[in-house]
Design a protein around this motif. Structure first.
Motif, PDB file in Angstrom:
ATOM      1  N   PRO A 127       0.799  -1.231   0.000  1.00 26.05           N
ATOM      2  CA  PRO A 127       0.000   0.000   0.000  1.00 26.05           C
ATOM      3  C   PRO A 127       0.827   1.274   0.000  1.00 26.05           C
ATOM      4  N   THR A 180      -1.109  -7.872   1.771  1.00 28.11           N
ATOM      5  CA  THR A 180      -0.336  -6.639   1.810  1.00 28.11           C
ATOM      6  C   THR A 180       0.729  -6.633   2.900  1.00 28.11           C
ATOM      7  N   VAL A 218      -5.277   3.404   7.436  1.00 37.07           N
ATOM      8  CA  VAL A 218      -6.331   2.761   6.647  1.00 37.07           C
ATOM      9  C   VAL A 218      -6.579   3.472   5.318  1.00 37.07           C
ATOM     10  N   TYR A 228      -4.477   2.043   2.632  1.00 37.26           N
ATOM     11  CA  TYR A 228      -4.926   0.724   2.140  1.00 37.26           C
ATOM     12  C   TYR A 228      -6.112   0.893   1.201  1.00 37.26           C
ATOM     13  N   LYS A 229      -7.053   1.740   1.574  1.00 41.25           N
ATOM     14  CA  LYS A 229      -8.225   1.959   0.720  1.00 41.25           C
ATOM     15  C   LYS A 229      -7.811   2.510  -0.645  1.00 41.25           C
ATOM     16  N   VAL A 268      -6.309  -0.311  -2.677  1.00 44.32           N
ATOM     17  CA  VAL A 268      -7.334  -1.199  -3.231  1.00 44.32           C
ATOM     18  C   VAL A 268      -8.042  -0.532  -4.399  1.00 44.32           C
ATOM     19  N   PRO A 285      -5.524  -7.439   3.863  1.00 41.61           N
ATOM     20  CA  PRO A 285      -4.628  -6.535   4.587  1.00 41.61           C
ATOM     21  C   PRO A 285      -3.790  -7.271   5.624  1.00 41.61           C
ATOM     22  N   LEU A 307      -1.550  -7.080   8.998  1.00 43.09           N
ATOM     23  CA  LEU A 307      -1.666  -6.216  10.164  1.00 43.09           C
ATOM     24  C   LEU A 307      -0.730  -6.657  11.293  1.00 43.09           C
ATOM     25  N   GLN A 324      -8.436   0.388  13.710  1.00 38.24           N
ATOM     26  CA  GLN A 324      -8.049   0.142  12.323  1.00 38.24           C
ATOM     27  C   GLN A 324      -8.820  -1.052  11.761  1.00 38.24           C
ATOM     28  N   CYS A 325      -8.934  -2.122  12.532  1.00 39.86           N
ATOM     29  CA  CYS A 325      -9.651  -3.322  12.085  1.00 39.86           C
ATOM     30  C   CYS A 325     -11.136  -3.045  11.881  1.00 39.86           C
ATOM     31  N   LEU A 369     -11.523  -1.366   8.640  1.00 45.34           N
ATOM     32  CA  LEU A 369     -11.289  -2.284   7.535  1.00 45.34           C
ATOM     33  C   LEU A 369     -12.482  -3.219   7.318  1.00 45.34           C
ATOM     34  N   VAL A 419     -13.172  -5.714   3.867  1.00 41.45           N
ATOM     35  CA  VAL A 419     -12.006  -6.552   3.564  1.00 41.45           C
ATOM     36  C   VAL A 419     -12.370  -8.025   3.717  1.00 41.45           C
TER      37      VAL A 419
END
Length: 318
Positions: free
Chosen positions: A181, A210, A216, A219-220, A223, A237, A239, A287-288, A291, A296
């Motif tokens: 990312p 990743t 985040v 990552y978005k 994607v 993702p 982590l 963060q999770c 996601l 995800v």
């Protein structure tokens, strides 16, 4: 079962998985089990097993001369995966790396994996040795992850190195590759990085895992850029929570990632390591949650042999 089948069978629900290191040479398999046992109540459909290349050490002889010796500090990934699948009845995903293995050794490993019913592999170039400034291919091995990927794809098509397999002998591996990312540190720019990632998918990669990240939106964006470039495979993702103050520098240095200012400021404001760990865990929980809301397919944790923080985070979000 293949990773893509696990994801499809989840019907949009985010799954939980994790990665672990094989034990140090001389240690028993029980160390692996101790790292896995606390996480099994979260019902991971698969577990990744890291593979590390050989390293060089220097042994001094009685005459004072030094001998360069190749050594492996951890047992083979194939054996560890077989032990995990036998004990826990979950799919194990071995890492295949270029460094430290010839093409023939890779083929032998793939044949063993196929024989054991291991359907998934994660194809990586691997890191340089500690004493080397850049990646140096093993003589007779692959220089790039794309070359290693091609070897696995060839086996899926029944093509072996020496064309000595009679009756087809097609493998059926579900193949994962790495995504970045924040850009692979050796890529000149994100566009070039996407070009090579797209090449891997076009060659036959089935899913992407990743590098770890703490932002985040990055990552978005990754994607969304993948989708805009025609990359449609699942993007999982990777982590890892920050649990010590040293990791604030170490993770950035080793993995070439950025730490958001809000997170680094919160960690630097901590007066002890216990508070640092709590800040890192709470950041990762949030963060999770973001996601999962983004949709995800899997939350994949790099546990590094320490299951407790991952368990806390997973229990808070699943």
């Amino acid at each position: 079962m293949k990773i893509t089948e696990h994801i499809n069978n989840a019907n949009g629900k985010t799954l939980f998985s994790f990665e672990l290191l094989p034990p140090i040479k001389g240690q028993s398999i029980q160390g692996i089990y101790n790292a896995i046992d606390p996480l099994m109540e979260l019902k991971p459909p698969f577990i990744d097993v890291t593979s590390l290349r050989e390293d060089h050490i220097y042994k001094e002889h009685d005459n004072g001369l030094l001998e360069k010796v190749i050594t492996r500090k951890r047992p083979g990934t194939v054996a560890v995966c077989a032990a995990i699948m036998n004990k826990y009845k979950v799919d194990a995903v071995p890492h295949l790396i270029c460094g430290g293995f010839t093409k023939d050794e890779t083929e032998y490993a793939l044949i063993d994996l196929q024989f054991l019913g291991i359907d998934n592999v994660l194809v990586l170039r691997g890191d340089a040795r500690k004493a080397e400034s850049g990646f140096v291919p093993t003589p007779g091995g692959h220089a790039y992850a794309t070359d290693l990927l091609q070897q696995v794809v060839n086996m899926n098509n029944g093509k072996y190195l020496h064309d000595d397999v009679i009756g087809g002998g097609k493998a059926n591996f579900c193949i994962g590759v790495a995504g970045y990312p924040e850009k692979h540190f050796e890529a000149p720019n994100m566009q070039t990085d996407f070009k090579y990632l797209k090449q891997k998918v076009d060659m036959g990669a089935d899913f992407i895992v990743t590098q770890m990240f703490f932002d985040v939106p990055k990552y978005k964006e990754f994607v969304n850029n993948c989708r805009a470039n025609g990359i449609t495979v699942p993007i999982i993702p990777g982590l890892k929570p920050i649990t010590t103050s040293k990791q604030l520098v170490a993770l950035s240095k080793i993995f070439h990632i950025d730490i958001p200012v809000e997170l680094s400021d919160a960690i630097l404001a901590c007066s002890n390591e216990k508070d640092v760990k709590e800040v890192g865990i709470q950041w990762m929980i949030q963060q999770c949650k973001e996601l999962i809301e983004f949709g995800v397919p899997v939350l994949h944790f790099y546990t590094m042999g320490n299951p407790e923080p991952t368990k806390r985070i997973a229990q808070a979000v699943f």
